[in-house]
Design an enzyme around this catalytic site. Sequence first.
Site, PDB file in Angstrom:
ATOM      1  N   PHE A 135       0.862  -1.185   0.000  1.00 51.58           N
ATOM      2  CA  PHE A 135       0.000   0.000   0.000  1.00 51.58           C
ATOM      3  C   PHE A 135       0.905   1.245   0.000  1.00 51.58           C
ATOM      4  CE2 PHE A 135      -3.324   2.861   1.068  1.00 51.58           C
ATOM      5  CZ  PHE A 135      -4.529   2.200   0.913  1.00 51.58           C
ATOM      6  N   GLU A 143      -0.980  -5.421   8.074  1.00 57.08           N
ATOM      7  CA  GLU A 143      -0.464  -6.798   7.989  1.00 57.08           C
ATOM      8  C   GLU A 143       0.992  -6.896   8.467  1.00 57.08           C
ATOM      9  OE1 GLU A 143      -2.414  -5.480   5.450  1.00 57.08           O
ATOM     10  OE2 GLU A 143      -4.112  -6.756   5.979  1.00 57.08           O
ATOM     11  N   CYS A 171       3.778   3.010   4.771  1.00 55.14           N
ATOM     12  CA  CYS A 171       3.392   4.418   4.727  1.00 55.14           C
ATOM     13  C   CYS A 171       1.887   4.534   4.890  1.00 55.14           C
ATOM     14  CB  CYS A 171       3.832   4.992   3.380  1.00 55.14           C
ATOM     15  SG  CYS A 171       3.278   6.672   3.137  1.00 55.14           S
ATOM     16  N   VAL A 172       1.476   5.249   5.916  1.00 52.27           N
ATOM     17  CA  VAL A 172       0.051   5.483   6.144  1.00 52.27           C
ATOM     18  C   VAL A 172      -0.193   6.981   5.950  1.00 52.27           C
ATOM     19  CG1 VAL A 172      -1.883   5.029   7.670  1.00 52.27           C
ATOM     20  CG2 VAL A 172       0.203   3.690   7.924  1.00 52.27           C
ATOM     21  N   ILE A 173      -1.057   7.288   4.989  1.00 53.05           N
ATOM     22  CA  ILE A 173      -1.321   8.703   4.669  1.00 53.05           C
ATOM     23  C   ILE A 173      -2.748   9.047   5.072  1.00 53.05           C
ATOM     24  CG2 ILE A 173      -1.402  10.436   2.828  1.00 53.05           C
ATOM     25  CD1 ILE A 173       0.654   8.745   1.287  1.00 53.05           C
ATOM     26  N   THR A 175     -11.190   9.938   6.575  1.00 51.02           N
ATOM     27  CA  THR A 175     -11.906   9.237   7.648  1.00 51.02           C
ATOM     28  C   THR A 175     -10.959   8.816   8.777  1.00 51.02           C
ATOM     29  OG1 THR A 175     -11.528   7.023   6.773  1.00 51.02           O
ATOM     30  CG2 THR A 175     -13.406   8.253   5.865  1.00 51.02           C
ATOM     31  N   HIS A 181     -10.027   5.993   9.439  1.00 49.60           N
ATOM     32  CA  HIS A 181      -9.243   4.823   9.042  1.00 49.60           C
ATOM     33  C   HIS A 181      -7.743   5.032   9.293  1.00 49.60           C
ATOM     34  CE1 HIS A 181      -9.022   1.045   6.877  1.00 49.60           C
ATOM     35  NE2 HIS A 181      -7.994   1.509   6.189  1.00 49.60           N
ATOM     36  N   PHE A 206      11.136   0.758  13.482  1.00 48.64           N
ATOM     37  CA  PHE A 206       9.852   1.297  13.019  1.00 48.64           C
ATOM     38  C   PHE A 206      10.082   2.279  11.870  1.00 48.64           C
ATOM     39  CE2 PHE A 206       6.171   4.171  13.329  1.00 48.64           C
ATOM     40  CZ  PHE A 206       5.152   3.242  13.257  1.00 48.64           C
ATOM     41  N   ARG A 215       9.903  12.409   3.288  1.00 48.41           N
ATOM     42  CA  ARG A 215      10.554  11.472   4.221  1.00 48.41           C
ATOM     43  C   ARG A 215      11.006  10.177   3.552  1.00 48.41           C
ATOM     44  NH1 ARG A 215       7.545  14.977   6.261  1.00 48.41           N
ATOM     45  NH2 ARG A 215       7.806  15.756   8.374  1.00 48.41           N
TER      46      ARG A 215
HETATM   47  N1  INI Z   1      -2.464   0.609   4.515  1.00 48.44           N
HETATM   48  C1  INI Z   1      -1.318   1.297   4.480  1.00 48.44           C
HETATM   49  O1  INI Z   1      -0.233   0.699   4.554  1.00 48.44           O
HETATM   50  N2  INI Z   1      -1.345   2.658   4.369  1.00 48.44           N
HETATM   51  C2  INI Z   1      -2.512   3.346   4.304  1.00 48.44           C
HETATM   52  O2  INI Z   1      -2.467   4.598   4.185  1.00 48.44           O
HETATM   53  C3  INI Z   1      -3.733   2.637   4.337  1.00 48.44           C
HETATM   54  N3  INI Z   1      -4.984   3.349   4.270  1.00 48.44           N
HETATM   55  O3  INI Z   1      -4.994   4.566   4.413  1.00 48.44           O
HETATM   56  O4  INI Z   1      -6.019   2.746   4.071  1.00 48.44           O
HETATM   57  C4  INI Z   1      -3.678   1.239   4.460  1.00 48.44           C
HETATM   58  N4  INI Z   1      -4.789   0.507   4.485  1.00 48.44           N
HETATM   59  C5  INI Z   1      -4.804  -0.926   4.234  1.00 48.44           C
HETATM   60  C6  INI Z   1      -4.578  -1.751   5.471  1.00 48.44           C
HETATM   61  O5  INI Z   1      -3.248  -1.641   5.936  1.00 48.44           O
HETATM   62  C7  INI Z   1      -4.847  -3.234   5.196  1.00 48.44           C
HETATM   63  O6  INI Z   1      -3.944  -3.717   4.235  1.00 48.44           O
HETATM   64  C8  INI Z   1      -6.267  -3.490   4.689  1.00 48.44           C
HETATM   65  O7  INI Z   1      -7.202  -2.917   5.567  1.00 48.44           O
HETATM   66  C9  INI Z   1      -6.531  -5.020   4.567  1.00 48.44           C
HETATM   67  O8  INI Z   1      -6.351  -5.682   5.813  1.00 48.44           O
END
Ligand code: INI
Length: 155
Positions: free
Chosen positions: A22, A59, A81-83, A87, A89, A114, A128
Amino acid sequence: MQIIEGNLIAHDARIAIVVSRFNSFINEHLLSGALDVLKRQGEVNEDNITVVRVPGAIEIPLTVKKLAQSKKFDAIVALGCVIRGATYHFEIVANESAKGLTQVMLENNIPVAFGILTTDNIDQAVQRAGSKAGNKGAEAALSALEMINVLKQIQ
Ligand code: INI
């Protein structure tokens, strides 16, 4: 006075890197940064580096846990990377992945570096991942190398 501190050379260290798909356009740069540090600064034998790809940041902790339990590694580097989106989420994925990794590290006595970015927008993530604000994948790899050598001295 005794001071214990780790250097960065770890020729024989066995290191796993878990990287999520992702936001892979960011994560691939984190991975390059981490590999560069392990090879050029840590002088880690390339055969001892294992890269595991997973779907998303959520995961990563389970995968890191399995790798830790295999006892085949001296440290694990987690990259992703989580952006922030519109929401809640973002908070769930960012917080739970961080919490999970800390838990695995403490329960399995293995350094887990990390390297998961948690940013408000894509621009901050790009900064980054090898531009203005450095490369957090490289920084995570540095901390893994240092921790391997610190723990070796304590044990
Ligand atoms: N996973 C990420 O690694 N980064 C994100 O920004 C993200 N967003 O925003 O949804 C994200 N979602 C997926 C999540 O990690 C799982 O793979 C998915 O929910 C299936 O279990």
